[in-house]
Design a protein around this motif. Structure first.
Motif, PDB file in Angstrom:
ATOM      1  N   GLY A 129       0.794  -1.226   0.000  1.00  0.00           N
ATOM      2  CA  GLY A 129       0.000   0.000   0.000  1.00  0.00           C
ATOM      3  C   GLY A 129       0.823   1.271   0.000  1.00  0.00           C
ATOM      4  N   LYS A 130       1.751   1.360  -0.927  1.00  0.00           N
ATOM      5  CA  LYS A 130       2.591   2.558  -0.997  1.00  0.00           C
ATOM      6  C   LYS A 130       1.867   3.733  -1.659  1.00  0.00           C
ATOM      7  CE  LYS A 130       5.882   0.245  -3.057  1.00  0.00           C
ATOM      8  NZ  LYS A 130       5.392  -1.122  -2.842  1.00  0.00           N
ATOM      9  N   THR A 131       0.917   3.405  -2.547  1.00  0.00           N
ATOM     10  CA  THR A 131       0.276   4.484  -3.302  1.00  0.00           C
ATOM     11  C   THR A 131      -0.459   5.462  -2.378  1.00  0.00           C
ATOM     12  OG1 THR A 131      -0.096   2.747  -4.916  1.00  0.00           O
ATOM     13  CG2 THR A 131      -1.001   4.888  -5.423  1.00  0.00           C
ATOM     14  N   VAL A 132      -1.162   4.931  -1.396  1.00  0.00           N
ATOM     15  CA  VAL A 132      -1.886   5.801  -0.471  1.00  0.00           C
ATOM     16  C   VAL A 132      -0.908   6.680   0.299  1.00  0.00           C
ATOM     17  CG1 VAL A 132      -3.730   5.825   1.206  1.00  0.00           C
ATOM     18  CG2 VAL A 132      -3.256   3.751  -0.038  1.00  0.00           C
ATOM     19  N   VAL A 141       8.907   9.559  -6.585  1.00  0.00           N
ATOM     20  CA  VAL A 141       9.365   8.652  -7.628  1.00  0.00           C
ATOM     21  C   VAL A 141       8.939   7.250  -7.222  1.00  0.00           C
ATOM     22  CG1 VAL A 141      11.355   7.824  -8.898  1.00  0.00           C
ATOM     23  CG2 VAL A 141      11.354  10.142  -8.016  1.00  0.00           C
ATOM     24  N   ASP A 142       8.117   6.614  -8.038  1.00  0.00           N
ATOM     25  CA  ASP A 142       7.594   5.307  -7.646  1.00  0.00           C
ATOM     26  C   ASP A 142       8.361   4.179  -8.316  1.00  0.00           C
ATOM     27  OD1 ASP A 142       5.988   3.423  -6.416  1.00  0.00           O
ATOM     28  OD2 ASP A 142       4.518   3.405  -8.026  1.00  0.00           O
ATOM     29  N   GLU A 143       8.512   3.093  -7.617  1.00  0.00           N
ATOM     30  CA  GLU A 143       9.089   1.863  -8.163  1.00  0.00           C
ATOM     31  C   GLU A 143      10.413   2.123  -8.848  1.00  0.00           C
ATOM     32  OE1 GLU A 143       7.899  -0.616  -7.191  1.00  0.00           O
ATOM     33  OE2 GLU A 143       5.722  -0.475  -7.018  1.00  0.00           O
ATOM     34  N   GLN A 144      11.213   2.952  -8.268  1.00  0.00           N
ATOM     35  CA  GLN A 144      12.436   3.325  -8.945  1.00  0.00           C
ATOM     36  C   GLN A 144      13.604   3.311  -7.992  1.00  0.00           C
ATOM     37  OE1 GLN A 144      13.380   3.003 -11.650  1.00  0.00           O
ATOM     38  NE2 GLN A 144      13.527   4.801 -12.908  1.00  0.00           N
ATOM     39  N   VAL A 173       6.042  -4.501 -12.372  1.00  0.00           N
ATOM     40  CA  VAL A 173       5.833  -3.739 -11.143  1.00  0.00           C
ATOM     41  C   VAL A 173       4.519  -2.989 -11.103  1.00  0.00           C
ATOM     42  CG1 VAL A 173       8.220  -3.389 -10.471  1.00  0.00           C
ATOM     43  CG2 VAL A 173       7.186  -1.882 -12.141  1.00  0.00           C
ATOM     44  N   GLY A 174       3.952  -2.979  -9.928  1.00  0.00           N
ATOM     45  CA  GLY A 174       2.924  -2.003  -9.614  1.00  0.00           C
ATOM     46  C   GLY A 174       1.517  -2.208 -10.121  1.00  0.00           C
ATOM     47  N   VAL A 175       1.331  -2.996 -11.182  1.00  0.00           N
ATOM     48  CA  VAL A 175      -0.015  -3.105 -11.726  1.00  0.00           C
ATOM     49  C   VAL A 175      -0.951  -3.743 -10.697  1.00  0.00           C
ATOM     50  CG1 VAL A 175      -1.414  -4.216 -13.498  1.00  0.00           C
ATOM     51  CG2 VAL A 175       0.775  -3.196 -14.098  1.00  0.00           C
TER      52      VAL A 175
END
Ligand code: ADP
Ligand code: MG
Length: 691
Positions: free
Chosen positions: A301-304, A396-399, A554-556
């Protein structure tokens, strides 16, 4: 006073401008550079190995009698010389040879040779070994020394480098190397001084313990290893200092937007999410740029958390940029953020490389005027033409590959070009602690070490590809029950074209075999809009089965997908497989991952799939990956030079990581020392993160 660093290599005998140029390619300009071009291993030519003990890949000296010499015709003509000792046979093979060689390598000749064992048509062979006929007696034990082996560049031969280093060593008497480590530190760890250490590794005396040197554990080597790790650590702390030399806009939490957002959210934050949100809130309210890495396993739950950080910035009247590495991910974030933030009256802009023409002009205009508070996109976000109005936070996401240079470059993008934006970097690739400590010394780290409640474990099975029929049947059944599935093709990691082809073939096959299902295909060669459209269809449930290449790595996030088939998992790294598997297990139903491998599996391959079956803990898996494949692979930076050491070996030397990290901050106090050590070990430019 002159130092070794001021003496150019051209003072050495035999170094003309051509050779000097080639040395420069290795980063070698001065004598000090040359002496820090360290042997990365040694050859043990001090003793003769019985032929019967040799295994493929062994490197060593053998000695025996020629029993047969043949000229072998065939595709490539070669001279094949069979040697014999008391324990067995070995063949020397020469593809280039002259008449003299043929004449003295005759039956009965005594030969000593040095080479690497390869499997050949006549048994074990040395190709083009260095050899001697009628060799002199070997030196007695304790008299012979190991032969250093240097990393090379094109056009410079091993013996050349060896002799240059030996020449350079003679200068050490007059110009000792400056020792930047405090004597107290050396005493504490019982390490030799720098000059002594350098001398020893280039020219180990006959009395030096062979096994320690061969393993890189000799105190002289360890002294250099420690200094190297320290130099890397210092270079990162230096980056941190450079970024934080700028001020940042303090983003004081106001609460309103955040509270509204949390009220609408259909779930409560986990304890781990709350903690990380607190860390970020604290950082953002400082007038110093935040430099924070958030690690959270897939689905944690990183997006939140990112959204909450964004809201704090927006609440303080600032702009936010959210960057993702791929179009698919960026698009997904854009949709999520729109659905969360637009109801709060916040405007968002979408900027990827593929946005062109009018849409692009409009997006740029909204970002420039400040009308849009959030800009979401790929790398395109940071092109020069994108001018922000009051950017104060970059997410910066997933990087985790987001390198030091990029972090440095971001400084310029903040409000008025003088205030640096806060930086929040998120990664789902758990990074083992020791590795994070050395590779991300410039970042503070938070870990989301808890998954949202109610997640069911993903059951992972391995099946050989001979059972493809059963696997297809399994997909049919899952989809009949209303679930969705992924089918991931992983041909050859390096070749995207081949991967796409394989995915096309599989998609076609599966479409034919599963006529009552709707099957979609995404791969890296599709246009961004096509990809996005297909992902949207899958997300809406219009597609039952999504055949994909590793672009979905990643991430989907599609919670209804509960089955993932991964073809040829043996070709991928553990962390990547863990990522792929993380596409399922996001919803209510029990989820499954089928690893369909192509037998036979290597020992290593078995161990890796086993680790994946046994564990769903990203950190455990990352530790295993680090053990099996090393830090360059785990960080995905093999090509970029990050964590590429001259002497240090991450596995062997990980005991140094903690002490080096502990001592680094106090050593930062002396800028001259920092500069000298960084230059000595990393060269003129920072090698990190040249992505
Ligand atoms: P990742 O960390 O892999 O980026 P996401 O942010 O995509 O994970 O979240 C994965 C899923 O979990 C999403 O559907 C998200 O809405 C949901 N989620 C996030 N936090 C929680 C929570 N505290 N409780 C329940 N579900 C959550
Ligand atoms: Mg994510």
């Amino acid at each position: 006073m002159t130092s070794l660093d001021d003496i150019p290599v051209t003072v050495l005998k035999g170094v003309g401008s051509a050779l000097a140029d080639r040395l420069a390619k290795l980063g070698i300009h001065s004598l000090q550079d040359l002496l820090f071009h360290l042997p990365h291993r040694y050859e043990d030519r001090t003793r003769i190995v019985p032929m019967g003990n040799l295994r493929i890949g062994d490197v060593g000296v053998v000695e025996g009698e020629v029993v047969k010499t043949d000229l072998v015709m065939g595709r490539r003509r070669s001279l094949q010389v069979t040697l014999k000792d008391q324990s067995g046979f070995l063949v020397m093979r020469f593809f280039h040879f002259n008449a003299a060689q043929k004449n003295h390598l005759t039956e009965g000749a005594r030969v000593r040779c040095f080479g690497e064992v390869r499997p050949g048509r006549a048994g074990y062979e040395f190709y083009h070994p260095e050899y001697q006929t009628n060799p002199p007696p070997m030196l007695a034990e304790g008299q012979a020394t190991l032969t250093p082996v240097y990393p090379l560049t094109e056009g410079i031969q091993q013996p050349r480098v060896r002799s240059l280093c030996q020449q350079a060593l003679t200068y050490l008497k007059r110009y000792p190397i400056h020792d930047w480590l405090p004597p107290g530190l050396l005493a504490e760890y019982q390490l030799p001084g720098i000059t002594e250490a350098v001398e020893l590794v280039h020219a180990p005396p006959a009395t030096a313990p062979v096994h320690l040197l061969m393993e890189g554990r000799h105190p002289a080597q360890q002294r250099l290893v420690m200094e190297e790790l320290l130099a890397h650590q210092l270079s990162l702390l230096q980056v941190r200092e450079q970024i934080q030399a700028r001020q940042a806009l303090p983003l004081l939490p106001t609460g309103d937007l955040v509270d509204q957002f949390l009220e609408e959210l259909p779930f409560r934050l986990t304890g781990a999410q709350q903690q990380v949100v607190r860390d970020i809130r604290q950082d953002l309210s400082q007038p110093l740029p935040m430099l924070r890495l958030v690690q959270g396993d897939v689905g944690s739950g990183k997006t939140v958390v990112a959204a909450l950080a964004a809201l704090q910035a927006i609440g303080a009247g600032a702009q936010v940029a959210l960057m993702a590495p791929t179009e698919i991910l960026a698009e997904q974030h854009y949709q999520n953020f729109c659905s969360w933030l637009e109801p709060l009256g916040i405007r968002l802009a979408w900027l990827s490389g593929k946005v062109k023409g009018k849409a692009r002009r409009e997006a740029l205009e909204q970002v420039g005027s400040g009308e849009a508070s959030v800009a979401i996109g790929t790398h395109a976000l940071f092109q020069d033409e994108v001018v922000f109005n009051r950017l104060a936070l970059v997410i910066v996401d997933e990087q985790h590959r987001f390198g030091v240079h990029q972090r440095l470059a971001l400084r310029e993008k903040g409000v008025g070009g003088t205030l640096a934006p806060h930086q929040l970097i998120m990664t789902a690739t758990p990074i083992p602690r020791t590795l994070a400590m050395s590779a991300y010394a410039d970042l503070d780290t938070s870990v989301i070490d808890e998954l949202p409640p109610g997640r069911k474990p993903i059951e992972t099975v391995t099946v050989p590809d001979s059972r493809r029929e059963d696997v297809i049947e399994r997909v049919r059944n899952a989809c009949r029950e209303g679930r969705q599935a992924y089918w991931v093709c992983t041909l050859i990691e390096e070749s995207e074209a081949l991967q796409c082809q394989a995915a096309e073939v599989s998609a076609q096959e599966l479409t034919e075999r599963l006529p009552d299902l709707s099957v979609g295909l995404v791969h890296g060669r599709l246009k961004a809009a096509e990809k996005a459209a297909i992902m949207a269809q899958f997300k809406n449930g219009e597609l039952d089965l999504l055949v994909a290449t590793t672009v979905i790595e990643v991430g989907v996030d599609v919670p209804n997908a509960s089955l993932i088939i991964i073809e040829n998992p043996e070709r991928l790294g553990l962390a990547q497989l863990h990522q792929l598997r993380g596409r399922v297990g996001r919803g209510e139903q029990a989820s499954f991952c089928v690893l369909m491998y192509h037998p036979p599996l290597s020992q290593n391959g078995k161990a890796r799939l086993q680790a994946l079956r046994d564990s769903q803990d990203g950190f455990f898996i990352a530790e295993k990956d680090l053990e099996i494949r090393g830090p360059g692979e785990v960080l995905g930076t093999r090509q970029t030079g990050m964590m590429q050491f001259r002497l240090a070996d991450f596995e062997r030397d990980k005991g140094w990581i903690e002490p080096v990290r502990a001592m680094a901050p106090s050593l930062m106090a002396d800028p001259q020392r920092v500069k000298a050590l960084v230059r000595r070990w990393l060269g003129e430019r920072i090698r990190y993160g040249d992505v």
